[in-house]
Every structure is written in C-alpha cells, then in structure tokens.
Scaffold this active site. Sequence first.
Site, PDB file in Angstrom:
ATOM      1  N   SER A  87       0.840  -1.199   0.000  1.00 50.20           N
ATOM      2  CA  SER A  87       0.000   0.000   0.000  1.00 50.20           C
ATOM      3  C   SER A  87       0.871   1.243   0.000  1.00 50.20           C
ATOM      4  CB  SER A  87      -0.854  -0.017   1.277  1.00 50.20           C
ATOM      5  OG  SER A  87      -1.431   1.259   1.540  1.00 50.20           O
ATOM      6  N   TYR A 142      -3.526   0.016   9.915  1.00 51.55           N
ATOM      7  CA  TYR A 142      -3.345  -0.425   8.524  1.00 51.55           C
ATOM      8  C   TYR A 142      -1.919  -0.119   8.068  1.00 51.55           C
ATOM      9  CZ  TYR A 142      -4.607  -0.697   3.501  1.00 51.55           C
ATOM     10  OH  TYR A 142      -4.685  -1.000   2.155  1.00 51.55           O
TER      11      TYR A 142
END
Length: 264
Positions: free
Chosen positions: A147, A160
């Site tokens: 990510s 996250y």
Amino acid sequence: MSISLFDLTGKIALITGSTHGLGMAMAKGLGKAGATLIINGNSSQLKIDDALEIYKAEGINAYGYKFNVTDESQVINAIANIEKEVGHIDILVNNAGIIKRVPLEEMEVDDFKEVINVDLVSPFLVSKHVVKGMIARKEGKIINICSMMSELGRNTVGAYAAAKGGLKMLTQNMATEWAKHNIQTNGIGPGYFATSQTAPIRVDGHPFNDFIINRTPAGKWGNPDDLQGAAIFLASKASNFVNGQVVYVDGGILATIGKPSNED
Ligand code: GCO
C-alpha cells in the site's frame, strides 16, 4: 514460436480476497494471461459463486474456495483441497485485507489487532503453507499486496499502516529466505483506486477526494485494471530475477512532495 515472457498458461494462481475490488481486477489480469484461477473469499459462498460467473463470462478458468485466511486450519484444509482438486499452486497473491479508519488514540486494541491479523499475519500464514509445495518443486511466485501506507502514514489508518509497513518488510524477508528455492517474492503497492474500500473517502466533495486528485501527479483515482500489468509481470518468468521489490502503481504519488491545490 517463442512463449511470451508474460504467458501464464499452465499456471495455477491463488488470489486471496478476489471476489471483488482490486483482488478481482488483478485475478482477471492473471486469468487473461493464461493462468487458472483459485478465487477466495470468506463472506459467503454466494459471493464466490457470483464472482465465478464474472470470471467465466470473460473466458477465464476459475475455481472458488471459501476460507478464512486468518484461520490456520481452514488455510491448511483449503490448500490441500485445491492441490487435490485443481493442482499445485504456482502463484500466490496475498490480497485479502481490511482497514479501520480510527484515530490511534481512540482505537480499541482488539480492532488494532484485527487489522494486523488480517493484513499482516495472514499473508505470513497462507504463504507458510503454500510455499512448502513451491520449495519442493523449486519454483514459485508470491505477490504481497502492500500500500501507499507501506511507505507513508495518514491520519486514522495507523493500524493499517503498521500492517502494510510490516508487509513490505515481510516481503523482503520472504525473498531473503526463499529465493534460493527459485521462488520470487515481491509486492505491489497500489496508490488510490476507485473501489468499495475507498468509496467512503471518494464521494464528490469529500475533502479527501479533492486531496487525492491533487496529490496524485496523474490527477485521478486509479482504475483497478491498472494493476494487471504489475501482477502479470511479478507472476511471470519476466520477473525471475526480481526479488523483495514492491512495485508501486500509484500515478506518481510516491514520486512527489505534492503541490499547492491552486497549481496545475
Ligand atoms: C486510505 C485508503 C488507502 C488505500 C490504499 C493506498 O484510507 O488511506 O483506503 O489505505 O486503500 O491502501 O495504498
């Protein structure tokens, strides 16, 4: 006739979390390059069956397996069934993931642990059991879906970011330990894409939507199909000497400090 470097004919690819979103987009890319797909989800068999219809409508050979990537016994059973019913897994894409957008000081510890468990522990868990066959066959491809948060922080996505930052380093360690078995482990780092996961922060007029359009040199949200090239590359023999790398498909976000919102 020489076989294309990017041809996946005869390969079997397991893509976790591939009933929708980026996982489905990448899976379609691998399928169109010739791979037989193992589709996975954990919400319902209906969702898997619906997804299989979509893949088959595009002429892609796909099988569906419902299992929870956080449950080791389910993972072990699923891999055994896949290898018995379809064949050995040549390509593993660890895509399944969740996000919880909560300021760190307000986040429940259990919620933090759940994000880490799904987004970081599960890629380890699934890879640990798939890689055994790859080691035996001296061949394999593992792709971990990282990510922007593997490199950057952002308000409210601390769990996250911790998971995806860890996943980048786990990718490097998998590469370190398994390259000697002719297994290439790499990552794909999507930028900001138009999916159900980003729908809440993408609505017209949402400040984050305007921010991303300005922060991305390409000036737009990514289309999930934009990830297919990187997935095919890292799943094919074209990347046989690439190890431990994260290929960022981000429209240029990580290349720039950004620009004032009133600047072209
Ligand atoms: C967010 C987004 C991101 C993207 C993606 C960026 O809330 O910032 O959901 O996490 O989904 O991970 O690479």
